[in-house]
Design a protein around this motif. Structure first.
Motif, mmCIF file in Angstrom:
data_model
loop_
_atom_site.group_PDB
_atom_site.id
_atom_site.type_symbol
_atom_site.label_atom_id
_atom_site.label_comp_id
_atom_site.label_asym_id
_atom_site.label_seq_id
_atom_site.Cartn_x
_atom_site.Cartn_y
_atom_site.Cartn_z
ATOM 1 N N PRO A 58 0.708 -1.165 0.011
ATOM 2 C CA PRO A 58 -0.028 0.017 -0.048
ATOM 3 C C PRO A 58 0.808 1.146 -0.030
ATOM 4 O O PRO A 58 1.956 1.170 0.234
ATOM 5 N N GLU A 59 0.130 2.395 -0.135
ATOM 6 C CA GLU A 59 0.794 3.588 -0.339
ATOM 7 C C GLU A 59 1.741 4.013 -1.472
ATOM 8 O O GLU A 59 1.556 4.762 -2.368
ATOM 9 N N MET A 60 2.637 3.125 -1.868
ATOM 10 C CA MET A 60 3.679 3.140 -2.899
ATOM 11 C C MET A 60 3.857 1.826 -3.049
ATOM 12 O O MET A 60 4.566 0.777 -2.137
ATOM 13 N N ASN A 61 4.295 1.207 -4.288
ATOM 14 C CA ASN A 61 4.496 -0.073 -4.507
ATOM 15 C C ASN A 61 5.946 -0.285 -4.527
ATOM 16 O O ASN A 61 6.744 0.590 -4.583
ATOM 17 N N GLY A 62 6.394 -1.364 -4.428
ATOM 18 C CA GLY A 62 8.047 -1.804 -4.208
ATOM 19 C C GLY A 62 8.622 -1.331 -5.719
ATOM 20 O O GLY A 62 9.868 -0.608 -5.462
ATOM 21 N N ILE A 63 8.081 -1.285 -6.852
ATOM 22 C CA ILE A 63 9.240 -0.781 -7.960
ATOM 23 C C ILE A 63 9.143 0.592 -7.927
ATOM 24 O O ILE A 63 10.167 1.068 -8.267
ATOM 25 N N GLU A 64 8.230 1.701 -7.172
ATOM 26 C CA GLU A 64 8.419 2.978 -7.144
ATOM 27 C C GLU A 64 9.400 3.203 -6.039
ATOM 28 O O GLU A 64 9.768 4.128 -6.257
ATOM 29 N N VAL A 65 9.328 2.385 -5.057
ATOM 30 C CA VAL A 65 10.260 2.475 -3.986
ATOM 31 C C VAL A 65 11.621 2.367 -4.409
ATOM 32 O O VAL A 65 12.503 2.990 -4.310
ATOM 33 N N VAL A 66 11.926 1.278 -5.499
ATOM 34 C CA VAL A 66 13.195 0.969 -5.842
ATOM 35 C C VAL A 66 13.666 2.073 -6.696
ATOM 36 O O VAL A 66 14.995 2.597 -6.681
ATOM 37 N N ALA A 67 12.937 2.790 -7.422
ATOM 38 C CA ALA A 67 13.117 3.699 -8.368
ATOM 39 C C ALA A 67 13.511 5.184 -7.478
ATOM 40 O O ALA A 67 14.487 5.600 -8.196
ATOM 41 N N GLU A 68 12.713 5.285 -6.445
ATOM 42 C CA GLU A 68 13.037 6.267 -5.588
ATOM 43 C C GLU A 68 14.723 6.156 -4.736
ATOM 44 O O GLU A 68 15.248 6.925 -4.875
ATOM 45 N N ILE A 69 14.886 4.905 -4.662
ATOM 46 C CA ILE A 69 16.052 4.820 -3.907
ATOM 47 C C ILE A 69 17.386 4.830 -5.052
ATOM 48 O O ILE A 69 18.344 5.301 -4.497
ATOM 49 N N ASN A 70 17.015 4.489 -6.195
ATOM 50 C CA ASN A 70 18.061 4.481 -7.207
ATOM 51 C C ASN A 70 18.216 5.917 -7.519
ATOM 52 O O ASN A 70 19.463 6.304 -7.831
ATOM 53 N N LYS A 71 17.456 6.824 -7.373
ATOM 54 C CA LYS A 71 17.604 8.309 -7.324
ATOM 55 C C LYS A 71 18.335 9.071 -6.532
ATOM 56 O O LYS A 71 19.291 9.687 -6.471
ATOM 57 N N HIS A 73 19.219 7.473 -3.215
ATOM 58 C CA HIS A 73 20.258 6.855 -2.058
ATOM 59 C C HIS A 73 20.733 5.566 -2.898
ATOM 60 O O HIS A 73 20.676 4.205 -2.658
ATOM 61 N N LYS A 74 21.661 5.920 -3.690
ATOM 62 C CA LYS A 74 22.181 4.925 -4.678
ATOM 63 C C LYS A 74 23.314 4.191 -3.948
ATOM 64 O O LYS A 74 23.556 2.990 -4.464
ATOM 65 N N LYS A 75 23.499 4.528 -2.704
ATOM 66 C CA LYS A 75 24.273 3.270 -2.391
ATOM 67 C C LYS A 75 23.502 2.231 -1.571
ATOM 68 O O LYS A 75 24.188 0.927 -1.314
ATOM 69 N N VAL A 76 22.333 2.390 -1.393
ATOM 70 C CA VAL A 76 21.376 1.103 -0.799
ATOM 71 C C VAL A 76 21.199 0.253 -1.974
ATOM 72 O O VAL A 76 20.448 0.782 -3.107
ATOM 73 N N LYS A 77 21.369 -1.156 -1.927
ATOM 74 C CA LYS A 77 21.063 -2.019 -2.847
ATOM 75 C C LYS A 77 19.719 -2.403 -2.452
ATOM 76 O O LYS A 77 19.337 -2.546 -1.288
ATOM 77 N N THR A 78 19.038 -2.861 -3.743
ATOM 78 C CA THR A 78 17.669 -3.242 -3.580
ATOM 79 C C THR A 78 17.399 -4.618 -4.162
ATOM 80 O O THR A 78 18.028 -4.893 -5.299
ATOM 81 N N LEU A 79 16.804 -5.534 -3.396
ATOM 82 C CA LEU A 79 16.464 -6.903 -3.937
ATOM 83 C C LEU A 79 14.835 -7.071 -3.854
ATOM 84 O O LEU A 79 14.268 -6.866 -2.787
ATOM 85 N N VAL A 80 14.355 -7.191 -4.945
ATOM 86 C CA VAL A 80 12.960 -7.442 -5.106
ATOM 87 C C VAL A 80 12.339 -8.936 -4.945
ATOM 88 O O VAL A 80 13.184 -9.746 -5.370
ATOM 89 N N LEU A 81 11.629 -9.212 -3.643
ATOM 90 C CA LEU A 81 11.505 -10.437 -3.335
ATOM 91 C C LEU A 81 9.752 -10.520 -3.687
ATOM 92 O O LEU A 81 8.972 -10.036 -2.873
ATOM 93 N N SER A 82 9.369 -11.242 -4.491
ATOM 94 C CA SER A 82 7.996 -11.322 -5.041
ATOM 95 C C SER A 82 7.642 -12.472 -5.223
ATOM 96 O O SER A 82 8.416 -13.687 -5.549
ATOM 97 N N MET A 83 6.345 -12.956 -5.205
ATOM 98 C CA MET A 83 5.800 -14.115 -5.461
ATOM 99 C C MET A 83 5.151 -14.003 -7.189
ATOM 100 O O MET A 83 4.728 -14.816 -7.740
#
Length: 219
Positions: A58-71, A73-83
């Protein structure tokens, strides 16, 4: 020590992942989030090494979160864990800048391997997902609209005309003999060009080459 933040709207899922990770001596879960906006707040506050994030929140989906982090917080690595192993989710996650994509049905061993790989700066995509990525990137069929506009990076690789030809053929999954026949050169010459190309782009395998070629618009 690998500092991890978990973002998933299901408490039981987070509890299970946390128990699994904290059983490892070199991993600690420093915070959790139950929606996308909370995840970004937690990231800003804690600056973890890795964010493990679900797509549907809710609020913001994981893909949108990853995009924001990539803009931001570039040092933070992102691992999408999905069904979800749908092509749309996979492609959008990669376009948003995800460092890895893993299915929730993966084994404990693969999950831990993915966390370590991503934390060390490498990419990790589970088998079925890798097939989707290869198909889209090699054939140039990435037509799905990205959730967020990803800034295209450019580097002065200065590829020669011949190296660009080799790159295109390699990404078409052609071996050295096929490349030699198509370009009317010796197999040995094809091998040398391929080696120089991989070295210039600082990649070790076809998957890394494919990712970098797409990332820097070399194809």
């Amino acid at each position: 020590m690998i500092n991890v933040v978990l973002a998933d709207d299901h408490v039981l899922v987070r509890d299970g992942i946390k128990a699994l990770l904290e059983d490892q001596l070199d991993i600690t879960v420093i915070d959790e989030a139950s929606n996308g906006k909370e995840a970004l707040q937690v990231i800003s506050k804690n600056k973890p090494d890795v964010l493990i994030v679900d797509i549907r929140m809710p609020e913001m989906n994981g893909i949108e979160v990853v995009a924001e982090i990539n803009k931001h917080h570039k040092k933070v690595k992102t691992l999408v864990l999905s069904m979800h192993d749908s092509e749309e989710y996979v492609v959008q996650s990669i376009q948003a800048g995800a460092d890895g994509y893993l299915l929730k049905g993966s084994s404990k061993e693969e999950f831990l391997k993915a966390v370590h790989k991503v934390a060390s700066g490498e990419k990790y995509f589970t088998g079925d997902v890798s097939t989707i990525i290869m198909s889209n990137f090699v054939n140039g069929n990435v037509t799905k609209k990205s959730v967020a506009k990803v800034e295209v990076k450019t580097l002065p690789f200065k590829l020669t005309k011949r190296e660009r030809q080799i790159l295109e053929l390699v990404l078409e999954l052609k071996n050295n003999k096929d490349i030699a026949d198509e370009l009317n050169i010796s197999k040995r010459t094809a091998e040398v060009h391929r080696f120089n190309l991989m070295k210039k782009l600082a990649v070790k395998n076809l998957m890394e080459l494919t990712n970098k070629a797409k990332e820097f618009q070399l194809i």
